[in-house]
Design an enzyme around this catalytic site. Structure first.
Site, PDB file in Angstrom:
ATOM      1  N   ARG A   1     -21.169  47.193  -3.939  1.00 19.01           N
ATOM      2  CA  ARG A   1     -20.318  47.827  -4.965  1.00 19.01           C
ATOM      3  C   ARG A   1     -20.469  47.146  -6.314  1.00 19.01           C
ATOM      4  O   ARG A   1     -20.729  47.797  -7.333  1.00 19.01           O
ATOM      5  CB  ARG A   1     -18.846  47.759  -4.513  1.00 19.01           C
ATOM      6  CG  ARG A   1     -18.509  48.653  -3.344  1.00 19.01           C
ATOM      7  CD  ARG A   1     -17.141  48.330  -2.793  1.00 19.01           C
ATOM      8  NE  ARG A   1     -17.151  47.028  -2.157  1.00 19.01           N
ATOM      9  CZ  ARG A   1     -16.820  46.794  -0.880  1.00 19.01           C
ATOM     10  NH1 ARG A   1     -16.366  47.780  -0.120  1.00 19.01           N
ATOM     11  NH2 ARG A   1     -16.889  45.583  -0.373  1.00 19.01           N
TER      12      ARG A   1
ATOM     13  N   ARG B   1     -20.221  33.443  -4.518  1.00 20.91           N
ATOM     14  CA  ARG B   1     -19.489  32.290  -3.996  1.00 20.91           C
ATOM     15  C   ARG B   1     -20.373  31.072  -4.210  1.00 20.91           C
ATOM     16  O   ARG B   1     -21.602  31.175  -4.122  1.00 20.91           O
ATOM     17  CB  ARG B   1     -19.195  32.442  -2.494  1.00 20.91           C
ATOM     18  CG  ARG B   1     -18.118  33.447  -2.139  1.00 20.91           C
ATOM     19  CD  ARG B   1     -16.713  32.988  -2.539  1.00 20.91           C
ATOM     20  NE  ARG B   1     -15.686  33.937  -2.175  1.00 20.91           N
ATOM     21  CZ  ARG B   1     -15.202  34.887  -2.986  1.00 20.91           C
ATOM     22  NH1 ARG B   1     -15.649  35.010  -4.219  1.00 20.91           N
ATOM     23  NH2 ARG B   1     -14.246  35.700  -2.560  1.00 20.91           N
TER      24      ARG B   1
ATOM     25  N   ASP C   1     -19.721  31.192 -12.273  1.00 22.88           N
ATOM     26  CA  ASP C   1     -18.283  31.474 -12.175  1.00 22.88           C
ATOM     27  C   ASP C   1     -17.695  30.836 -10.927  1.00 22.88           C
ATOM     28  O   ASP C   1     -16.481  30.764 -10.786  1.00 22.88           O
ATOM     29  CB  ASP C   1     -18.061  32.999 -12.134  1.00 22.88           C
ATOM     30  CG  ASP C   1     -16.589  33.389 -12.168  1.00 22.88           C
ATOM     31  OD1 ASP C   1     -15.828  32.757 -12.949  1.00 22.88           O
ATOM     32  OD2 ASP C   1     -16.188  34.313 -11.431  1.00 22.88           O
TER      33      ASP C   1
ATOM     34  N   GLU D   1     -14.680  24.295  -5.254  1.00 21.88           N
ATOM     35  CA  GLU D   1     -13.688  24.653  -6.285  1.00 21.88           C
ATOM     36  C   GLU D   1     -12.322  24.047  -5.962  1.00 21.88           C
ATOM     37  O   GLU D   1     -11.949  24.023  -4.791  1.00 21.88           O
ATOM     38  CB  GLU D   1     -13.566  26.179  -6.364  1.00 21.88           C
ATOM     39  CG  GLU D   1     -14.823  26.812  -6.887  1.00 21.88           C
ATOM     40  CD  GLU D   1     -14.763  28.340  -6.817  1.00 21.88           C
ATOM     41  OE1 GLU D   1     -13.670  28.913  -6.642  1.00 21.88           O
ATOM     42  OE2 GLU D   1     -15.825  28.957  -6.951  1.00 21.88           O
TER      43      GLU D   1
ATOM     44  N   HIS E   1     -13.907  30.572 -11.980  1.00 21.72           N
ATOM     45  CA  HIS E   1     -13.755  31.669 -11.006  1.00 21.72           C
ATOM     46  C   HIS E   1     -12.819  32.759 -11.541  1.00 21.72           C
ATOM     47  O   HIS E   1     -11.756  33.023 -10.971  1.00 21.72           O
ATOM     48  CB  HIS E   1     -13.254  31.126  -9.661  1.00 21.72           C
ATOM     49  CG  HIS E   1     -13.494  32.070  -8.512  1.00 21.72           C
ATOM     50  ND1 HIS E   1     -13.689  31.661  -7.215  1.00 21.72           N
ATOM     51  CD2 HIS E   1     -13.563  33.434  -8.463  1.00 21.72           C
ATOM     52  CE1 HIS E   1     -13.863  32.699  -6.423  1.00 21.72           C
ATOM     53  NE2 HIS E   1     -13.782  33.799  -7.166  1.00 21.72           N
TER      54      HIS E   1
END
Ligand code: NDP
Length: 322
Positions: free
Chosen positions: A156, A234, A258, A263, A281
């Protein structure tokens, strides 16, 4: 009926979720995995649905404490924080929040690509420091004009990014395990082969074991010294130490990231580099899109307990006709 439905609300506090249910539901709110230790056993037995409001771990040990859970309604399209296989074995439905964030994340991917190639962050610092008063900013080596993008993932969001690249007249090819239905870009079953044929990778696959470190040192070598890597998937999809090494040694040119392996910790080596753009992120992180995602977490639960078809079960936990 007047029977109450007990829901566990697990993860960061979300007003739209906390205020989204009628008084037919009783909400039990816990923000972190350690917090869940405080759920009384009597309450755990009563829980019939779980709203997961962020990327908190939902593993088998956690899920097994709620023997009467029917559905886990998770925030975000990625669900690598949820043990979907275990849920499927136990007949627990898992839902996510696809589509409502697709265009937002694609905007960030294209913006991050341009900011990286054309050095927006460095150039901004140049203006603020007053250096422009003495001389103009040096020409950027990076440009979209002489590039070909290899998408890693063409689902998508990948397709929404590719549409933006089409509009920008940047040629696109892609790698995924299987050719994507209804897509005419060239498909590469082998990622290294694709990396040899392009100079830019935009990574937008799911996380989890099947994609762990697929963008590795060999792929970076194949991409070459003009190489730019943009990761909005990711942190786990890229071998982060290999990326740091490749950026340092000039094996590739630059990166826009990102997402990161640990994280919110970002390696100091990346923070010190001039040829990277780092985002916390924020792919889907606008008020309008996050509201739509929160609402979908609520709607899936309300529909399920209302006996209506739910919106977005994940493929691993298909809903059988009831
Ligand atoms: P889709 O499921 O629609 O697309 C996933 C794509 O990845 C498909 O093309 C799939 O093709 C490919 N893929 C899956 N596994 C592999 C593999 N092992 N090797 C190569 N390709 C693979 O997902 P979306 O596009 O909706 O979302 C993609 C991901 O983006 C999410 O799972 C999430 O991790 C990330 N994301 C990040 C955000 C951010 O804030 N940075 C925000 C939203 C999403 P195939 O199955 O044929 O391999």
């Amino acid at each position: 009926s007047s029977e109450k439905i007990d829901l566990l609300v697990y993860g960061p506090s979300k007003p739209l979720v906390e205020n989204g249910f009628s008084d037919q539901f009783t909400l039990h709110k816990y923000e972190t995995l350690p917090d869940l230790e405080r759920v009384p056993a009597g309450v755990a037995e009563k829980i019939r649905g779980i709203a997961v409001t962020g990327q908190v771990p939902v593993n088998s040990a956690m899920l097994s404490k709620y023997p009467n859970v029917q559905i886990v309604s998770s925030f975000g399209v990625g669900y690598d924080h949820i043990d979907a296989k275990y849920a499927a074995e136990k007949g627990i439905i898992v839902t996510n929040t696809p589509d409502v964030l697709t265009e937002e994340v694609a905007d960030v991917a294209l913006g991050l690509f341009i900011a990286t190639a054309r050095e927006f962050i460095k150039a901004d610092k140049y203006v603020r420091s007053g250096l422009w008063l003495t001389q103009g900013y040096p020409l950027t080596v990076g440009s979209l004009r002489d590039r070909k993008v290899g998408m890693v993932g063409m689902g998508r969001i990948g397709q929404a990014i590719a549409r933006r690249l089409d509009a920008s007249l940047v040629p696109v090819v892609y790698h995924s395990r299987n050719p994507a239905a209804g897509v005419s870009y060239q498909h590469y079953p082998n990622l290294v082969e694709m990396a040899k044929a392009v100079d830019t990778l935009i990574v937008i696959t799911p996380g989890g074991p099947s994609t762990a470190n697929i963008v590795n040192a060999e792929v970076m070598q194949a991409l070459g010294p003009r190489g730019i890597i943009v990761n909005v998937a990711r942190g786990s999809v890229i071998d982060e130490p290999a990326l740091i090494q490749a950026l340092k040694s000039g094996t590739i040119l630059a990166a826009g990231l990102d997402v990161f392996a640990q994280e919110p910790k970002v390696p100091d080596e990346l923070k010190a580099m001039q040829n990277v753009v780092l985002l916390p992120h924020v792919g889907s992180a606008s008020v309008v899109t996050r509201n739509a995602m929160d609402q979908m977490v609520v709607d899936n639960l309300k529909l399920w307990f209302g006996g209506k078809p739910i919106l977005t079960p994940i493929p691993e936990t298909p809903v059988k006709a009831r």
